[in-house]
Design an enzyme around this catalytic site. Structure first.
Site, PDB file in Angstrom:
ATOM      1  N   SER A 151      -1.065   4.142  -0.112  1.00 16.49           N
ATOM      2  CA  SER A 151       0.147   4.006   0.687  1.00 16.49           C
ATOM      3  C   SER A 151       1.342   3.914  -0.243  1.00 16.49           C
ATOM      4  CB  SER A 151       0.056   2.734   1.543  1.00 16.49           C
ATOM      5  OG  SER A 151       1.289   2.406   2.138  1.00 16.49           O
ATOM      6  N   TYR A 181      -0.536  -5.835   4.336  1.00 16.17           N
ATOM      7  CA  TYR A 181      -0.843  -4.413   4.248  1.00 16.17           C
ATOM      8  C   TYR A 181      -0.543  -3.884   2.842  1.00 16.17           C
ATOM      9  CZ  TYR A 181      -0.630   0.611   5.122  1.00 16.17           C
ATOM     10  OH  TYR A 181      -0.824   1.969   5.054  1.00 16.17           O
TER      11      TYR A 181
END
Length: 258
Positions: free
Chosen positions: A146, A159
């Site tokens: 990510s 996250y």
């Protein structure tokens, strides 16, 4: 470079989290380039729909759900994949969750639950599929990292921490498993509105800021991550390992955009 460099004919791919969003796009993309693909996730209906599309492209598949928090479930998926053709050449780890919440208010259960899926699920899949990928002689693991592997995003600390760990795990496994002829790489997608994150992005101040910081001034389309996945799954990536390809419209390269 000839087109044959990206031909995945004869390969078997398993895509964990392969029935929605970027995972589904990768599943279909690998099939389009010749691989037999097993897209797996928790929902039976989503698995059936993805498998139907793969069969429509003339490729073999197996309908099998998986829960990445359950080692036995991942083992059953591996066994089903091996039962189809006796080999597994490509593993894509695309399952993931997120939530937005001030970090001071995140509970231990919320933090652990996210890490159990985003990080431990990746580790367990890599461990369980390792033997089959080694037996392939040209195994490929593609983990979905990510932008949060590199940068902080407001109120998604769990996250971002999990995805930074996924990138670190990718590098560690690449070094350790190079002797097994397994290439381990990652893709860091930019901002792609999907079922996972669309509520955080579409029509929000957060979404507008991301677009302002993205040189291409738009969100990505799921199909735009397929090229990187096909490259990393192919013979063309035989000397690429421990790397992360950002497919992000220039976000990570960007400084001042106006």
């Amino acid at each position: 470079m000839s087109k044959a460099c990206f031909d995945l004919s004869g390969r078997v791919a398993v895509v964990v989290g392969g029935t929605s969003g970027l995972g589904r796009a990768i599943s279909i993309g690998l099939a389009a380039h010749g691989a037999d693909v097993i897209p797996s996730a928790r929902r039976v209906d989503a698995v059936a729909e993805a498998c139907e599309e793969i069969r429509g492209r003339g490729r073999r598949t197996v309908e099998m759900t998986v829960d990445v928090t359950d080692r036995q479930s991942i083992t059953h998926l591996r066994d089903a994949a091996l039962g189809m053709r006796g080999q597994i050449d490509i593993l894509v780890n695309a399952a993931g969750v997120t939530f937005r919440k001030p970090t001071a208010d995140v509970s231990d259960q919320e933090w652990s639950s996210l890490f159990n899926i985003n990080l431990e699920g990746v580790l367990h899949a890599c461990q369980i599929f390792h033997g089959a990928l080694k037996a392939s002689g040209a195994g490929r693991i593609i983990n979905i990292a990510s932008l949060g592997s590199y940068l902080a995003f407001q109120e998604v600390a769990a996250y971002c921490a999990s995805k930074a760990a996924v990138l670190s795990l990718t590098r560690s496994l690449a070094v350790e498993w190079a002797r097994d002829n397994i290439c381990v790489n990652a893709i860091a997608p930019g901002v792609f509105p999907t079922e996972l994150n669309s509520k955080l992005l579409l029509g929000t101040e957060r979404g507008r800021e991301i677009l302002m910081r993205t040189p291409m001034k738009r969100f990505g389309e799921p199909s735009e991550v397929v090229g990187a996945a096909v490259l990393l799954a192919s013979d063309s990536a035989s000397f690429i390992t421990g790397q992360c390809i950002a497919v992000d419209g220039g976000f990570l390269a960007s400084g001042v955009n106006s």
